[in-house]
Write a protein that holds these residues in place. Structure first.
Motif, PDB file in Angstrom:
ATOM      1  N   LEU A 149       0.841  -1.201   0.000  1.00  0.00           N
ATOM      2  CA  LEU A 149       0.000   0.000   0.000  1.00  0.00           C
ATOM      3  C   LEU A 149       0.873   1.247   0.000  1.00  0.00           C
ATOM      4  O   LEU A 149       0.637   2.188  -0.761  1.00  0.00           O
ATOM      5  N   LYS A 150       1.896   1.257   0.842  1.00  0.00           N
ATOM      6  CA  LYS A 150       2.747   2.447   0.938  1.00  0.00           C
ATOM      7  C   LYS A 150       3.515   2.684  -0.366  1.00  0.00           C
ATOM      8  O   LYS A 150       3.545   3.787  -0.901  1.00  0.00           O
ATOM      9  N   THR A 154      -1.576   2.714  -2.970  1.00  0.00           N
ATOM     10  CA  THR A 154      -2.911   2.106  -2.935  1.00  0.00           C
ATOM     11  C   THR A 154      -3.530   2.352  -1.558  1.00  0.00           C
ATOM     12  O   THR A 154      -2.821   2.344  -0.553  1.00  0.00           O
ATOM     13  N   THR A 155      -4.853   2.578  -1.531  1.00  0.00           N
ATOM     14  CA  THR A 155      -5.505   2.914  -0.258  1.00  0.00           C
ATOM     15  C   THR A 155      -6.191   1.696   0.368  1.00  0.00           C
ATOM     16  O   THR A 155      -6.483   0.702  -0.313  1.00  0.00           O
ATOM     17  N   GLU A 157      -9.176   1.685   1.251  1.00  0.00           N
ATOM     18  CA  GLU A 157     -10.497   1.619   0.628  1.00  0.00           C
ATOM     19  C   GLU A 157     -10.449   0.840  -0.685  1.00  0.00           C
ATOM     20  O   GLU A 157     -11.346   0.059  -1.008  1.00  0.00           O
ATOM     21  N   GLN A 158      -9.387   1.058  -1.448  1.00  0.00           N
ATOM     22  CA  GLN A 158      -9.238   0.309  -2.703  1.00  0.00           C
ATOM     23  C   GLN A 158      -9.032  -1.178  -2.425  1.00  0.00           C
ATOM     24  O   GLN A 158      -9.583  -2.032  -3.126  1.00  0.00           O
TER      25      GLN A 158
END
Lengths: 381, 140
Positions: A149-150, A154-155, A157-158
């Protein structure tokens, strides 16, 4: 240009899926195998090659009464069946056997006649991972995702949207375990299992099985079902220890298996009408879309969240509902293969119109291994 | 975080890993380095995984690391008070290993990716010492 030499002519799952406490694991193999034989219009005497994982091919062949000319016990986790397809193609092509049965059965929920999974304390995983409190896939397979993610932007939520979109497919599938539509908010608010994964982002734990029958492409027209040709395939392994991945944000095994499958099939990404990416957890479709080259770095989250893989989207993904919503017995790869077969045949519950090419991508262990199979409705393209 | 060391899964050293575990008892984080290509690697094995060379040396790692990734397990475990984090750290020498992170809240707010860490040895039992990590500046 690539011409298939081998085709799937029989494919079926166990009669029941979900919770099957009245059936042992070996009988789940047999139930799926007998269903696949019926689907192909064959009998057990027609089978001369057996491949399986979770049970030894010796045990499966003996239980079914098969005297095989060829066996494959490749056991690299849930994608073993993708590798079995690939190996069966080579075996049939080279004349080692004529008709291969690949079986899967797993009493993943009810544990009837099923062996355990724990690492031996003297293994490297037993020494260098087990002491730190891992509790199997929910805490180990998930461990790389915060780095993903980092590094990719990417979040959360995604990530959650993966479960939302797959539920939209499951809602169209009467055999799916979970069929009620959900939302990003509901997924994020669900019970926390291993941060950042809530229960909705972890696969189901069910019982079930499946089986495939493969023969030479030149015979494939002689069976009741439309043949599903194997156009190409790839396989690879990386590491049995999640802490030893080369890069926590990419699967080397995904990249190698996927690239080889596309190359041997002679296809481009734009040729793919339908895609299965083994989803033991919600992050796997993100890794899969990027490592297989369907999305650029950091683009998979937005691609899924914007509905591109959902019903009506440009790349239908995990159309049975996936491991998150359809079923997951432990080694889910067989069910991904079954859905690819159904979509190419045009018999899937959530039918995608006009599927000529389906790519079916599996993972084994926890980013430990990978297998990719390219299926086609046509013998050559 | 609270760990019941009596309940921690005990690693069983093999001839190839014994130097690592005796190093932990001695307060050293021992890695291996290829005498030929200079690759530093982990987990232990008596040859270089980068080039296959059999002549390798044991080196003492600095114990400095950064937090690469983690999950926070919310399910009950006999050795840990849930929720607790299971992490992968990257050592200054470039290799990665699994660990727990001591002396810090086991929350997403406190566990920040890339935060600097240092090794913290803890004796569990039967002569086994495990390498844990803690934030630089945390006391042990």
């Amino acid at each position: 240009m690539s011409a298939a030499k081998v085709a799937i002519v029989g494919a079926a799952e166990t009669t029941e899926l979900g919770r099957i406490p009245q059936t042992s694991q070996i009988q789940l193999h047999a139930d799926a195998a007998l269903n696949a034989l019926a689907d192909a219009g064959l009998t057990i005497k027609d089978i001369d090659g057996v491949a399986t994982a979770g049970e030894s091919p010796t045990a499966v062949a003996h239980y079914l009464g098969i005297a095989p000319n060829w066996v494959d016990g490749t056991a690299v986790g849930g994608c073993s069946f993708m590798l079995h397809v690939r190996h069966a193609v080579a075996a049939i092509e080279s004349g080692l056997c004529k008709c291969v049965l690949i079986t899967h059965g797993e009493s993943g929920r009810s544990n009837v006649g099923r062996a355990g999974w724990a690492s031996a304390p003297g293994s490297l995983a037993g020494q260098f991972e087990s002491p730190f409190g891992g509790m199997g896939p929910t805490t180990m397979f998930t461990l790389p995702v915060l780095r993903f993610l980092k590094d990719t932007g990417t979040t959360l939520e995604q990530l959650a949207s993966v479960a939302v979109m797959q539920r939209q497919w499951a809602a169209l599938n009467p055999r799916a375990t979970l069929k009620e539509l959900t939302s990003v908010e509901a997924v994020l608010a669900d019970r926390m299992i291993a941060y950042p994964f809530t229960k909705s982002q972890c696969c189901l734990v069910t019982d079930g099985g499946g089986a495939l029958i493969l023969v030479a492409a030149e015979r494939a027209g002689d069976f009741p079902q439309a043949p599903v040709y194997i156009l190409g395939s790839g396989e690879s392994t990386e590491t049995p220890m999640i802490s030893q991945m080369q890069d926590l944000t990419r699967s080397r095994a995904f990249q190698m298996a996927g690239a080889r499958a596309f190359e041997t099939a002679g296809i481009q990404h734009s040729d793919v009408d339908h895609l299965m990416i083994y989803d033991a957890f919600a992050h796997l479709p993100l890794y899969g879309l990027e490592d297989l080259g369907f999305c650029g770095r950091g683009e998979a989250g937005a691609f899924i969240a914007s509905g591109q893989t959902a019903p009506g989207g440009i790349l239908p993904l995990n159309t049975n509902g996936g491991g998150l919503s359809y079923m997951h017995s432990g080694m889910y790869g067989m069910y991904a293969l079954q859905e690819s077969v159904r979509q190419v045949r045009g018999t899937a519950a959530a039918k995608v119109a006009g599927v000529e090419i389906s790519v079916c991508h599996g993972v084994g262990g926890m980013f430990g291994a990978s297998g990719t199979v390219v299926m086609s409705a046509s013998k050559a393209r | 975080m609270k760990i019941d060391f009596e309940q921690v899964t005990v690693p069983v050293p093999t001839p190839e890993t014994e130097h690592f575990w005796s190093g932990c008892v001695a307060g050293e984080l021992r890695l291996q380095q290829c005498d030929d290509c200079s690759d530093v690697y982990f987990p232990p094995r008596p040859f270089c995984p980068a080039c296959g060379h059999r002549a390798v040396s044991i080196i003492r790692g600095s114990g400095k690391a950064r937090l690469l990734s983690y999950v926070i397990n919310h399910r009950p475990h006999p050795a840990f008070d849930s929720p607790y984090a299971i992490a992968v750290v990257e050592l200054e020498e470039g290799v990665t290993m699994m660990a727990n992170i001591l002396n810090v809240s086991q929350t997403p707010e406190a566990l920040i990716l890339d935060m600097p860490l240092k090794v913290a040895f803890r004796s569990i039992r039967r002569g086994i010492v495990l390498p844990y990590f803690e934030p630089v500046g945390a006391g042990s």
